[in-house]
Design an enzyme around this catalytic site. Sequence first.
Site, PDB file in Angstrom:
ATOM      1  N   ASP A 198      -5.915  15.820 -36.710  1.00 41.70           N
ATOM      2  CA  ASP A 198      -7.287  15.456 -36.320  1.00 41.70           C
ATOM      3  C   ASP A 198      -8.159  15.674 -37.555  1.00 41.70           C
ATOM      4  O   ASP A 198      -8.556  16.796 -37.861  1.00 41.70           O
ATOM      5  CB  ASP A 198      -7.720  16.342 -35.149  1.00 41.70           C
ATOM      6  CG  ASP A 198      -9.151  16.058 -34.696  1.00 41.70           C
ATOM      7  OD1 ASP A 198      -9.896  15.382 -35.434  1.00 41.70           O
ATOM      8  OD2 ASP A 198      -9.516  16.529 -33.596  1.00 41.70           O
ATOM      9  N   LYS A 226     -18.751  10.984 -38.902  1.00 38.23           N
ATOM     10  CA  LYS A 226     -19.002  12.199 -39.689  1.00 38.23           C
ATOM     11  C   LYS A 226     -18.955  11.828 -41.180  1.00 38.23           C
ATOM     12  O   LYS A 226     -19.763  11.004 -41.598  1.00 38.23           O
ATOM     13  CB  LYS A 226     -18.023  13.288 -39.256  1.00 38.23           C
ATOM     14  CG  LYS A 226     -18.232  13.640 -37.766  1.00 38.23           C
ATOM     15  CD  LYS A 226     -17.269  14.658 -37.213  1.00 38.23           C
ATOM     16  CE  LYS A 226     -17.494  14.841 -35.718  1.00 38.23           C
ATOM     17  NZ  LYS A 226     -16.481  15.693 -35.081  1.00 38.23           N
ATOM     18  N   ARG A 232     -21.030   6.214 -34.081  1.00 37.63           N
ATOM     19  CA  ARG A 232     -20.521   7.327 -33.271  1.00 37.63           C
ATOM     20  C   ARG A 232     -19.315   6.860 -32.471  1.00 37.63           C
ATOM     21  O   ARG A 232     -19.459   6.154 -31.474  1.00 37.63           O
ATOM     22  CB  ARG A 232     -21.638   7.798 -32.326  1.00 37.63           C
ATOM     23  CG  ARG A 232     -21.262   8.869 -31.328  1.00 37.63           C
ATOM     24  CD  ARG A 232     -22.503   9.570 -30.843  1.00 37.63           C
ATOM     25  NE  ARG A 232     -23.203  10.099 -31.984  1.00 37.63           N
ATOM     26  CZ  ARG A 232     -22.903  11.279 -32.562  1.00 37.63           C
ATOM     27  NH1 ARG A 232     -21.973  12.062 -32.070  1.00 37.63           N
ATOM     28  NH2 ARG A 232     -23.561  11.671 -33.624  1.00 37.63           N
TER      29      ARG A 232
HETATM   30  C1  LIG Z   1     -16.103  15.938 -33.786  1.00 38.32           C
HETATM   31  C2  LIG Z   1     -14.696  16.277 -33.507  1.00 38.32           C
HETATM   32  C3  LIG Z   1     -14.044  15.784 -32.365  1.00 38.32           C
HETATM   33  C4  LIG Z   1     -14.741  15.125 -31.192  1.00 38.32           C
HETATM   34  O1  LIG Z   1     -15.523  14.088 -31.411  1.00 38.32           O
HETATM   35  P1  LIG Z   1     -16.571  13.547 -30.315  1.00 38.32           P
HETATM   36  O2  LIG Z   1     -16.809  12.170 -30.817  1.00 38.32           O
HETATM   37  O3  LIG Z   1     -17.759  14.460 -30.409  1.00 38.32           O
HETATM   38  O4  LIG Z   1     -15.944  13.580 -28.984  1.00 38.32           O
HETATM   39  C5  LIG Z   1     -12.694  16.051 -32.231  1.00 38.32           C
HETATM   40  N1  LIG Z   1     -12.023  16.764 -33.151  1.00 38.32           N
HETATM   41  C6  LIG Z   1     -12.631  17.295 -34.235  1.00 38.32           C
HETATM   42  C7  LIG Z   1     -11.834  18.099 -35.206  1.00 38.32           C
HETATM   43  C8  LIG Z   1     -13.976  17.064 -34.441  1.00 38.32           C
HETATM   44  O5  LIG Z   1     -14.570  17.595 -35.508  1.00 38.32           O
END
Ligand SMILES: *Cc1c(COP(=O)(O)O)cnc(C)c1O
Length: 414
Positions: A198, A226, A232
Amino acid sequence: MLESLKKQDTVVYDLVQKEITRQKDGLCMIPSENHASVAVLEAMGTPLSNKYAEGYPSKRYYTGNEFIDQIENLAIERAKKLFNADHANVQPNAGSTANQAIYFAMLDVGDKAMGMDLSHGGHLTHGSPVNFSGKLYNMVHYGVEKDTEKIDYDKLAELADKEKPKMIISGATAYPREIDFDRFTKIAHDIGAVHMADVSHIVGLILGGVHKDSKTADITMTTTHKTLRGPRSAIILCKEEFAKPIDKAVFPGLQGGPMEHIIAAKAVAFQEAMEPDFKPYQTQIKKNAAALAKVLMDNKIRVVSGGTDNHLILMDATSMGITGKIGSTALEEAGIYCNRNTIPFEQRSPFDPSGIRMGTPSITTRGMKEDEIGQIGEWITSVLKDPENSGLKEEIKEKVKKLCNEFPLYKEFE
Ligand SMILES: *Cc1c(COP(=O)(O)O)cnc(C)c1O
């Protein structure tokens, strides 16, 4: 822009304008946030949102998908090229749903998997007991070492060998150090487990060549909003052998109609990430984070693990005699946005934890470099050392606004 909205609904329009102004006049130092380009924002605001496209390109349940198919195929092809991946699913709505789809594809309810502990930097969806991931699966957690506040890969291998999870999840949301994805792959494959990476937070750094990549992982998930600076949303990349179960888990397993306007915006963001200015941008994010960690540490603020290898910093606010909540609220009043966060081996509650998490992706998007970081670091320090001083917070808020106006955002929305 927004002329029709202004005419139709002044209440929504005014609130949107206020939020745009807040973003323009303040320093966003939340490491999971960024400022997407106007091209990405425009793609999101198109009539593509009107279209139902359940299924996948050329295999839809609705007619009228001639152009939608081309858009989704474009997003898929660009994602595959950008990540050098066998297969890409661009339909997940968010990171959490993408992780859910991966678990649906790879695990049965009750199966054992292993992820990083939330209080050590893991994400909610990596097995927190309050999240579906901790409720549906038997999640075992690894963390960081008490003395180094870093992952010890030998210990991780030992734990994996003892627990024999079916899947190991790498990646984190509040871990300031480099993650060795190849080592995770080896540890997982040695016990016959799948390695799912992830890379949500650090994906941009990986694409920019300033963080180890996750190419050896069986499945990679990333959010797109990010460090990638897109809309998003999220995508899943995987080896060919997992393509079918992953696609089936996303649709019809978990979602209905995909958000094709967001998929179009993802295609735009992937294109932007292939442009020559993307790598220098990512390099600068990392340099800025290192510079920020240095100012804070020079000012005697304890930084978890003694620094950073990526875009984020985790401060221990208790080293200044305050809590994460007091610190982050005081900074908000000074126009500097960050979030309170637990730190490894947290002694306080998750609602009022010891840490403050900060990152540099957004301010680097504005063009800020080490000189500005030095100044920002001093402002942060003075607020955290005197969090109840309203005069000081007002004064810094004005200085923040002035600096932000030198590095403007979203001129199109004036
Ligand atoms: C931000 C994040 C997510 C989840 O993302 P959302 O779009 O807010 O559901 C999952 N895993 C990690 C490591 C993240 O930083």
